[in-house]
Design a protein around this motif. Structure first.
Motif, mmCIF file in Angstrom:
data_model
loop_
_atom_site.group_PDB
_atom_site.id
_atom_site.type_symbol
_atom_site.label_atom_id
_atom_site.label_comp_id
_atom_site.label_asym_id
_atom_site.label_seq_id
_atom_site.Cartn_x
_atom_site.Cartn_y
_atom_site.Cartn_z
ATOM 1 N N MET A 10 0.671 -1.190 -0.028
ATOM 2 C CA MET A 10 0.040 0.084 -0.007
ATOM 3 C C MET A 10 1.149 1.365 0.107
ATOM 4 O O MET A 10 0.298 2.386 -0.521
ATOM 5 N N PHE A 11 1.957 1.206 0.790
ATOM 6 C CA PHE A 11 2.897 2.375 0.573
ATOM 7 C C PHE A 11 4.446 1.833 -0.065
ATOM 8 O O PHE A 11 4.605 0.808 0.235
ATOM 9 N N PRO A 12 4.857 2.897 -1.011
ATOM 10 C CA PRO A 12 5.843 2.539 -1.397
ATOM 11 C C PRO A 12 6.945 2.683 -0.579
ATOM 12 O O PRO A 12 7.113 3.612 0.306
ATOM 13 N N LEU A 13 8.156 1.843 -0.552
ATOM 14 C CA LEU A 13 9.331 1.989 0.068
ATOM 15 C C LEU A 13 10.508 2.898 -0.386
ATOM 16 O O LEU A 13 11.239 2.719 -1.206
ATOM 17 N N ASN A 14 9.918 4.249 -0.232
ATOM 18 C CA ASN A 14 10.890 5.494 -0.751
ATOM 19 C C ASN A 14 11.436 6.291 0.195
ATOM 20 O O ASN A 14 10.921 5.907 1.431
ATOM 21 N N ASP A 15 11.915 7.313 -0.078
ATOM 22 C CA ASP A 15 12.728 8.263 0.999
ATOM 23 C C ASP A 15 11.584 8.758 2.023
ATOM 24 O O ASP A 15 11.683 9.078 2.955
ATOM 25 N N GLU A 16 10.194 9.247 1.206
ATOM 26 C CA GLU A 16 9.097 9.646 2.013
ATOM 27 C C GLU A 16 8.709 8.787 2.954
ATOM 28 O O GLU A 16 8.493 9.044 4.054
ATOM 29 N N THR A 17 8.571 7.585 2.752
ATOM 30 C CA THR A 17 7.901 6.607 3.835
ATOM 31 C C THR A 17 8.995 6.419 4.830
ATOM 32 O O THR A 17 8.768 6.243 5.897
ATOM 33 N N ILE A 18 10.530 6.369 4.402
ATOM 34 C CA ILE A 18 11.417 6.218 5.304
ATOM 35 C C ILE A 18 11.762 7.234 6.483
ATOM 36 O O ILE A 18 11.677 7.126 7.661
ATOM 37 N N LYS A 19 11.280 8.462 5.889
ATOM 38 C CA LYS A 19 11.285 9.757 6.678
ATOM 39 C C LYS A 19 10.161 9.689 7.641
ATOM 40 O O LYS A 19 10.245 10.055 8.734
ATOM 41 N N LEU A 20 8.910 9.306 7.374
ATOM 42 C CA LEU A 20 7.883 9.005 8.251
ATOM 43 C C LEU A 20 8.107 7.976 9.299
ATOM 44 O O LEU A 20 7.804 8.499 10.353
ATOM 45 N N LEU A 21 8.736 6.997 8.818
ATOM 46 C CA LEU A 21 9.189 5.965 9.863
ATOM 47 C C LEU A 21 10.264 6.642 10.896
ATOM 48 O O LEU A 21 10.141 6.132 11.991
ATOM 49 N N LYS A 22 10.917 7.149 10.325
ATOM 50 C CA LYS A 22 12.250 7.873 10.988
ATOM 51 C C LYS A 22 11.432 8.895 12.149
ATOM 52 O O LYS A 22 11.896 9.034 13.329
ATOM 53 N N LYS A 23 10.577 9.716 11.502
ATOM 54 C CA LYS A 23 9.894 10.736 12.469
ATOM 55 C C LYS A 23 9.340 10.039 13.639
ATOM 56 O O LYS A 23 9.359 10.566 14.806
ATOM 57 N N GLU A 24 8.419 9.038 13.335
ATOM 58 C CA GLU A 24 7.510 8.183 14.559
ATOM 59 C C GLU A 24 8.815 7.510 15.197
ATOM 60 O O GLU A 24 8.575 7.433 16.542
ATOM 61 N N ASN A 25 9.776 7.111 14.907
ATOM 62 C CA ASN A 25 10.919 6.332 15.605
ATOM 63 C C ASN A 25 11.706 7.372 16.475
ATOM 64 O O ASN A 25 11.851 7.363 17.621
ATOM 65 N N ASP A 26 11.839 8.696 16.061
ATOM 66 C CA ASP A 26 12.595 9.672 16.902
ATOM 67 C C ASP A 26 11.388 10.219 17.993
ATOM 68 O O ASP A 26 11.829 10.423 18.925
ATOM 69 N N THR A 27 10.106 10.222 17.518
ATOM 70 C CA THR A 27 9.135 10.642 18.666
ATOM 71 C C THR A 27 8.926 9.668 19.838
ATOM 72 O O THR A 27 8.880 9.899 20.918
ATOM 73 N N LEU A 28 9.108 8.335 19.382
ATOM 74 C CA LEU A 28 9.177 7.139 20.308
ATOM 75 C C LEU A 28 10.443 7.349 21.264
ATOM 76 O O LEU A 28 10.564 7.203 22.400
ATOM 77 N N MET A 29 11.674 7.526 20.508
ATOM 78 C CA MET A 29 12.778 7.752 21.452
ATOM 79 C C MET A 29 12.735 8.876 22.252
ATOM 80 O O MET A 29 13.495 8.888 23.416
ATOM 81 N N SER A 30 12.135 9.944 21.741
ATOM 82 C CA SER A 30 12.251 11.145 22.601
ATOM 83 C C SER A 30 11.514 11.087 23.936
ATOM 84 O O SER A 30 11.716 11.190 24.885
ATOM 85 N N ARG A 31 10.295 10.228 23.718
ATOM 86 C CA ARG A 31 9.458 10.113 24.798
ATOM 87 C C ARG A 31 9.983 9.186 25.711
ATOM 88 O O ARG A 31 9.985 9.166 27.098
#
Length: 508
Positions: A324-345
């Protein structure tokens, strides 16, 4: 209850016994000290009466020396000893201070009392049953004029004081003690020293009025002991019963608190200490109820805060896996953003836990507030209206202080209304250096516990943040011995961080 009863009983008994013992000691000390002034006081009063009698005497009639002296006898005087200054002959009248009859050969009756007479010489006493006593030198002198050397009629008498000091040795019968002899008169007849008149007084513990008073006082104190023991028993029982009830109430209340029943109502008490204890237990119940609710809210909030980025990453990964989602730079950025949020909390939770632990250290040194404000604004990548004097300084831990300032500034930016820049001020008061960060905004009503973990003004939790920012600030201020507060005035929200006076250098 038994242990408490015995503790109270023994304590009260000891207090009573100490009190009675103290009173007995005071009475005994008083009676002993009275001995030292008793005889001299009686003797001086007697001498004053003799002096008055001689001054007002009418010598027109036939009067003997006995009439002048014995007419002034009081009930405290037990007897007299008349000693000749020439041949040591001695006449004894009355009895000793302890009521013992002095040696006698004959007696005659005067209108005052019966005088017991003993005729003996000092030499005879010394050789038989006499004893030598050290008495005070004669204090008073009576000069008597007797026209007929073979008679006893007095035609004139003059009373005066002597200048003698020190002690003299006199041989007395065995029945006489030093305490019996209150004082001595010198008797001069026609200008020549003729005799000495020793005045004997009853001892304090033999004299009937004082003896009665002391006996009754000791008797009352003796009766007081069993009465005091009974009262101590009753008082200890009553107090222990009352205390037992109060202790039972406290035990029941604490037991309910331990079982999670926080709605505690303690019965009122007229005793201030018990009332304060009851109020404290009720306050503890309210605090525990609030903390229990907070813990539940913490669990729910932390689960939500940590679960949100995990769920987002999981959806993205499943979407990539299903195509459903292509494995491109935009998707990886979204994953990194959520990962950074999790790490921050997770980092915020870990940092907050560290601040609560005994390992948290606050190493203070002098810091310039203007520099700290500027660096914090740069870290937050925000424009801030900094109104701090160039040489305003405080003593604080630089890392902890930077984190506290950053958390407050991020809140001011995130929850601010409008486009105005946050304002940063530093104000010195008598007790604190107050650092204030403010912005336009409103506080929710009712006001939440902002400094509790995961507390937010946004109850719907639609805005970002971990909910630990102000909690971290609170713990950092605690480590600095300071305080933090939040308030709203005229559409502006202020966060005040107060550092104690002894920890800062005031603005010059």
């Amino acid at each position: 209850m038994h242990k408490q009863f015995f503790r109270l009983f023994i304590s009260i008994v000891l207090i009573v016994l100490v009190s009675i013992t103290f009173q007995l000691g005071c009475i005994t000390l008083f009676s002993r000290s009275l001995v030292y002034v008793w005889s001299s006081q009686v003797f001086d009063e007697f001498a004053e009466n003799v002096e008055d009698s001689l001054e007002n005497a009418d010598f027109t009639g036939t009067k003997s020396i006995y009439d002048f002296v014995f007419s002034n006898v009081s009930e405290r005087i037990s007897g007299f000893i008349l000693r000749s200054s020439v041949d040591g002959q001695m006449l004894t009248f009355g009895q000793s201070g302890k009521g013992k009859i002095m040696p006698q050969l004959s007696s005659f009756v005067n209108n005052t009392f019966t005088y017991m007479q003993h005729v003996s010489s000092t030499t005879a006493l010394a050789e038989s049953n006499g004893k030598v006593l050290e008495i005070n030198a004669p204090k008073y002198r009576i000069d008597i004029t007797i026209p007929n050397p073979f008679g006893l009629e007095v035609t004139d008498a003059v009373f005066s004081r002597t200048d003698y000091t020190g002690k003299v040795s006199v041989t007395y019968p065995q029945t006489i003690t030093r305490a019996d002899v209150a004082g001595t008169f010198e008797i001069y007849i026609n200008g020549n020293l003729s005799a000495y008149l020793d005045v004997l007084v009853y001892s304090v513990d033999y004299y009937t009025p004082t003896k009665f008073i002391l006996r009754e006082v000791y008797k009352v104190l003796g009766y007081s002991v069993p009465i005091a023991l009974v009262l101590a028993f009753i008082l200890a029982y009553v107090l222990s019963r009352k205390t037992e009830r109060k202790v039972k109430e406290v035990e029941d209340a604490l037991s309910k608190l331990s079982e999670g029943q926080f709605d505690i109502t303690m019965p009122p008490s007229k005793i201030e200490e018990y009332q304060k204890m009851g109020d404290s237990i009720e306050a503890l119940g309210r605090d525990l109820r609030r903390h229990s609710a907070s813990r539940k809210e913490w669990i729910r909030n932390i689960s939500h805060d940590l679960n949100t980025p995990v769920t987002s990453m999981n959806m993205l990964l499943e979407g990539i896996q299903d195509g459903m989602f292509p494995l491109n730079d935009e998707t990886i950025k979204l994953l990194k953003k959520e990962n950074d949020t999790l790490m921050s909390r997770i980092a915020s939770v870990s940092y907050y836990s560290y601040l609560l632990s005994p390992d948290a250290k606050c190493e203070k040194r002098k810091l310039n507030l203007l520099s700290e404000a500027t660096n914090t604004a740069l870290s937050a990548k925000a424009e801030v209206d900094i109104r701090v004097e160039e040489d305003a300084s405080i003593y604080a831990d630089e890392k902890l202080l930077s984190r506290a300032f950053l958390e407050v500034l991020k809140n001011a930016i995130e929850y601010g209304i409008g486009c105005d820049k946050p304002i940063w001020k530093a104000t010195a008061t008598d007790e604190y250096m107050v650092v204030t960060i403010s912005n336009h905004g409103h506080l929710p009503d009712p006001l939440p516990q902002f400094f509790e973990p995961w507390a937010r003004g946004d109850a719907s939790r639609t805005q970002g943040g971990s909910g630990l920012g102000l909690s971290i600030v609170y713990q950092i201020m605690e480590l600095h011995g300071g305080k933090v507060s939040i308030r709203e005035e005229n559409g502006e929200v202020f966060v005040d961080m107060s550092f104690p006076f002894f920890d800062y250098v005031s603005v010059v």
